[in-house]
Design a protein around this motif. Structure first.
Motif, PDB file in Angstrom:
ATOM      1  N   MET A 171      12.145  -1.443   0.016  1.00 43.36           N
ATOM      2  CA  MET A 171      12.219  -2.515  -0.795  1.00 43.36           C
ATOM      3  C   MET A 171      12.797  -3.864  -0.138  1.00 43.36           C
ATOM      4  SD  MET A 171      14.945  -2.246  -3.977  1.00 43.36           S
ATOM      5  CE  MET A 171      14.600  -3.317  -5.568  1.00 43.36           C
ATOM      6  N   ILE A 172      13.649  -3.647   0.930  1.00 48.89           N
ATOM      7  CA  ILE A 172      14.144  -4.954   1.599  1.00 48.89           C
ATOM      8  C   ILE A 172      13.347  -5.323   2.432  1.00 48.89           C
ATOM      9  CG2 ILE A 172      15.816  -5.520   3.374  1.00 48.89           C
ATOM     10  CD1 ILE A 172      17.655  -3.605   2.225  1.00 48.89           C
ATOM     11  N   PRO A 173      12.259  -4.632   3.349  1.00 48.41           N
ATOM     12  CA  PRO A 173      11.059  -5.355   4.159  1.00 48.41           C
ATOM     13  C   PRO A 173      10.115  -5.813   3.107  1.00 48.41           C
ATOM     14  CG  PRO A 173      11.412  -2.905   4.750  1.00 48.41           C
ATOM     15  CD  PRO A 173      12.459  -3.231   3.462  1.00 48.41           C
ATOM     16  N   LEU A 174       9.755  -5.380   1.832  1.00 46.93           N
ATOM     17  CA  LEU A 174       8.836  -5.729   0.937  1.00 46.93           C
ATOM     18  C   LEU A 174       9.492  -7.375   0.310  1.00 46.93           C
ATOM     19  CD1 LEU A 174       6.104  -5.759  -0.506  1.00 46.93           C
ATOM     20  CD2 LEU A 174       7.387  -4.653  -2.415  1.00 46.93           C
ATOM     21  N   SER A 175      10.812  -7.218   0.315  1.00 44.20           N
ATOM     22  CA  SER A 175      11.311  -8.604  -0.223  1.00 44.20           C
ATOM     23  C   SER A 175      11.202  -9.558   0.723  1.00 44.20           C
ATOM     24  CB  SER A 175      12.844  -8.162  -0.746  1.00 44.20           C
ATOM     25  OG  SER A 175      13.473  -9.560  -0.807  1.00 44.20           O
ATOM     26  N   ALA A 176      11.487  -9.225   2.032  1.00 47.53           N
ATOM     27  CA  ALA A 176      11.396 -10.253   2.970  1.00 47.53           C
ATOM     28  C   ALA A 176       9.906 -10.604   3.293  1.00 47.53           C
ATOM     29  CB  ALA A 176      12.036  -9.679   4.368  1.00 47.53           C
ATOM     30  N   ALA A 177       9.298  -9.773   3.300  1.00 55.15           N
ATOM     31  CA  ALA A 177       7.563 -10.051   3.437  1.00 55.15           C
ATOM     32  C   ALA A 177       7.227 -10.976   2.401  1.00 55.15           C
ATOM     33  CB  ALA A 177       6.706  -8.755   3.662  1.00 55.15           C
ATOM     34  N   LEU A 178       7.516 -10.684   1.318  1.00 55.79           N
ATOM     35  CA  LEU A 178       6.966 -11.764   0.109  1.00 55.79           C
ATOM     36  C   LEU A 178       7.751 -13.081   0.537  1.00 55.79           C
ATOM     37  CD1 LEU A 178       7.342  -9.910  -3.423  1.00 55.79           C
ATOM     38  CD2 LEU A 178       5.244 -11.390  -2.332  1.00 55.79           C
ATOM     39  N   ASP A 179       8.988 -13.149   0.903  1.00 56.86           N
ATOM     40  CA  ASP A 179       9.677 -14.486   0.996  1.00 56.86           C
ATOM     41  C   ASP A 179       8.700 -15.236   2.126  1.00 56.86           C
ATOM     42  OD1 ASP A 179      11.620 -14.204  -0.658  1.00 56.86           O
ATOM     43  OD2 ASP A 179      13.029 -13.442   0.751  1.00 56.86           O
ATOM     44  N   ARG A 180       8.425 -14.450   3.123  1.00 56.30           N
ATOM     45  CA  ARG A 180       7.667 -14.951   4.237  1.00 56.30           C
ATOM     46  C   ARG A 180       6.243 -15.538   3.903  1.00 56.30           C
ATOM     47  NH1 ARG A 180       9.811 -11.053   7.561  1.00 56.30           N
ATOM     48  NH2 ARG A 180       8.317  -9.625   7.297  1.00 56.30           N
ATOM     49  N   LEU A 236      10.708   1.962  -4.793  1.00 60.37           N
ATOM     50  CA  LEU A 236      11.237   0.835  -4.208  1.00 60.37           C
ATOM     51  C   LEU A 236      12.868   1.148  -3.930  1.00 60.37           C
ATOM     52  CD1 LEU A 236       9.524  -2.417  -5.495  1.00 60.37           C
ATOM     53  CD2 LEU A 236       9.272  -1.455  -3.125  1.00 60.37           C
ATOM     54  N   ILE A 237      13.393   1.642  -5.357  1.00 60.70           N
ATOM     55  CA  ILE A 237      14.900   1.809  -5.290  1.00 60.70           C
ATOM     56  C   ILE A 237      15.199   2.873  -4.432  1.00 60.70           C
ATOM     57  CG2 ILE A 237      16.765   2.311  -6.659  1.00 60.70           C
ATOM     58  CD1 ILE A 237      15.347   0.757  -8.852  1.00 60.70           C
ATOM     59  N   LYS A 238      14.622   3.939  -4.463  1.00 60.25           N
ATOM     60  CA  LYS A 238      14.701   5.127  -3.533  1.00 60.25           C
ATOM     61  C   LYS A 238      14.696   4.913  -2.148  1.00 60.25           C
ATOM     62  CE  LYS A 238      13.282   9.309  -6.295  1.00 60.25           C
ATOM     63  NZ  LYS A 238      11.961   9.955  -6.317  1.00 60.25           N
ATOM     64  N   LYS A 239      13.646   3.984  -1.696  1.00 59.05           N
ATOM     65  CA  LYS A 239      13.481   3.799  -0.296  1.00 59.05           C
ATOM     66  C   LYS A 239      13.916   2.327  -0.104  1.00 59.05           C
ATOM     67  CE  LYS A 239      10.019   6.993   0.529  1.00 59.05           C
ATOM     68  NZ  LYS A 239       8.792   7.300   1.491  1.00 59.05           N
ATOM     69  N   LYS A 240      15.029   1.975  -0.482  1.00 64.11           N
ATOM     70  CA  LYS A 240      15.482   0.410  -0.307  1.00 64.11           C
ATOM     71  C   LYS A 240      15.467   0.109   0.956  1.00 64.11           C
ATOM     72  CE  LYS A 240      19.478  -2.100  -1.825  1.00 64.11           C
ATOM     73  NZ  LYS A 240      20.846  -2.086  -2.709  1.00 64.11           N
ATOM     74  N   ASP A 241      16.031   0.740   1.858  1.00 65.73           N
ATOM     75  CA  ASP A 241      15.969   0.172   3.359  1.00 65.73           C
ATOM     76  C   ASP A 241      14.579   0.125   4.086  1.00 65.73           C
ATOM     77  OD1 ASP A 241      18.746  -0.224   3.324  1.00 65.73           O
ATOM     78  OD2 ASP A 241      19.224   1.617   3.929  1.00 65.73           O
ATOM     79  N   GLN A 242      13.927   1.190   3.800  1.00 62.42           N
ATOM     80  CA  GLN A 242      12.416   1.308   4.397  1.00 62.42           C
ATOM     81  C   GLN A 242      11.335   0.317   3.654  1.00 62.42           C
ATOM     82  OE1 GLN A 242      14.328   4.097   3.353  1.00 62.42           O
ATOM     83  NE2 GLN A 242      13.749   6.015   4.318  1.00 62.42           N
ATOM     84  N   ALA A 294       0.831  -1.175  -0.003  1.00 62.87           N
ATOM     85  CA  ALA A 294       0.050   0.029   0.039  1.00 62.87           C
ATOM     86  C   ALA A 294       1.019   1.215  -0.014  1.00 62.87           C
ATOM     87  CB  ALA A 294      -0.862   0.026   1.287  1.00 62.87           C
ATOM     88  N   ARG A 295       2.270   0.871   0.212  1.00 62.43           N
ATOM     89  CA  ARG A 295       2.990   2.328   0.217  1.00 62.43           C
ATOM     90  C   ARG A 295       3.625   2.393  -1.041  1.00 62.43           C
ATOM     91  NH1 ARG A 295       7.220   1.233   5.116  1.00 62.43           N
ATOM     92  NH2 ARG A 295       8.153   3.015   4.170  1.00 62.43           N
ATOM     93  N   LEU A 296       3.501   1.720  -2.036  1.00 59.45           N
ATOM     94  CA  LEU A 296       3.655   2.205  -3.211  1.00 59.45           C
ATOM     95  C   LEU A 296       2.997   3.010  -3.845  1.00 59.45           C
ATOM     96  CD1 LEU A 296       4.617  -1.622  -4.657  1.00 59.45           C
ATOM     97  CD2 LEU A 296       6.298   0.191  -3.899  1.00 59.45           C
ATOM     98  N   PRO A 297       3.392   4.028  -4.952  1.00 61.44           N
ATOM     99  CA  PRO A 297       2.752   4.990  -5.481  1.00 61.44           C
ATOM    100  C   PRO A 297       1.697   4.181  -6.396  1.00 61.44           C
ATOM    101  CG  PRO A 297       4.890   4.908  -6.505  1.00 61.44           C
ATOM    102  CD  PRO A 297       4.989   3.974  -5.109  1.00 61.44           C
ATOM    103  N   GLY A 298       0.528   4.555  -6.582  1.00 57.79           N
ATOM    104  CA  GLY A 298      -0.463   4.062  -7.284  1.00 57.79           C
ATOM    105  C   GLY A 298      -1.348   3.273  -6.659  1.00 57.79           C
TER     106      GLY A 298
END
Lengths: 198, 198
Positions: free
Chosen positions: B41-50, B33-39, A16-20
């Motif tokens: 992209m990385i959490p989203l990648s981990a959440a998807l894995d889980r 996602l790339i701009k906010k890599k730490d806040q 939900a934090r992604l734009p769009g």
């Protein structure tokens, strides 16, 4: 109440934090991911993992790529035109590349000057731009036509004055395929001023 | 041309397949996602894995959860009302839960009967529903008011006839907060027929 356990709820909140995407469309997206687990969820998870470790910011221009210097900065054919296009954001760089503007190089400022938001010349990549400027014959300021964007363009022009590098900006005018009726007065009067002979 | 290397391009293409995102908004999402890599992209990648490893479909009702039977089917308080709500899709179940419809149980059909698309009674979870039906006092058909949805509702009602379980459907009427002017004639005439005394 939470539907589907904490793992799903957290995924919805992050998407939900992604734009769009808002909370509602993020929920639809997660359901779609779960429904198409093999075709969509697992590949997306893998693609994100790869991107997390591969994505770098180019040390020269500020573009986003998996190598640094990025493929654009590393391409020797792009030096020939001697043209450097200055953009606010990586998104603008990608938009110009999609438009096929030719073998040029870019410089991503990473923002515009905005005294009200506390963004000064040291907060965006202006010093790096000035250092690179002498390598190019022409610097095109492709900065958004907002007040802050135009302030930034003026500031850069001032700092480059006397360097011998030609500084230009994108033309203002009627968008291709646009209807006059829907255009603002500023654009129309600029388009009339800059009219060209057919 | 591709901007940003194959890893980024692939991520854009996968995100563009989510409902609500097209190629353009997927590109914006990836840049974010790339701009906010730490806040982000990385959490989203981990959440998807889980989520990939945790998400299961409930063996009883068809809901999506991280345990099977799901938290709703496992909750003994939800048996007391004796009400089973039949929905087309997990999204509908979540919508009813958000609306706080109370301590009820659900059954997800996973689709509706659609002879034109080759969806027959064996393709959706109707047999499982008939097996569960005797445990409940009332079965509410909360199936979308489309032609296929109504066909499915009729089919289920026929199959449940004589089982002694009460079968009901959601009321048709004016949405709360809706303006009459914008409503279709079908809804309006149903709302008038089902008018209630104040």
């Amino acid at each position: 109440m939470a539907s589907g356990g904490p793992e799903i709820e957290q995924l919805i909140q992050l998407l939900a934090r992604l734009p769009g995407l808002g909370p509602r469309s993020a929920r639809r997206a997660v359901l779609q991911l779960i429904k198409k687990k093999d075709q969509l969820m697992i590949p997306l998870s893998a693609a994100l993992d790869r991107a997390v470790s591969a994505v770098k910011t180019c040390e020269i221009c500020g573009n986003v790529d998996t190598v640094s210097p990025c493929t654009i900065c590393a391409d020797p054919r792009r030096a020939e035109s001697g043209m450097l296009i200055v953009v606010e954001d990586v998104a603008d760089l990608w938009a110009l590349e999609r438009a096929g503007v030719g073998a040029v190089r870019y410089h991503v400022l990473g923002g515009v000057l905005s005294p009200l938001d506390g963004v000064g010349p040291d907060d965006i990549s202006i010093d790096d731009l000035l250092k690179r400027a002498s390598e190019f014959k022409e610097i095109v300021l492709a900065i958004n036509a907002t007040v802050e964007g135009q302030t930034t363009a003026h500031y850069i022009t001032d700092r480059l004055a006397g360097s011998g590098t030609k500084v230009t900006r994108l033309a203002h005018g009627v968008p291709v395929g646009g209807e006059l009726d829907y255009l603002d007065e500023g654009t129309l009067s600029q388009a009339l001023k800059a009219r060209t002979e057919i």
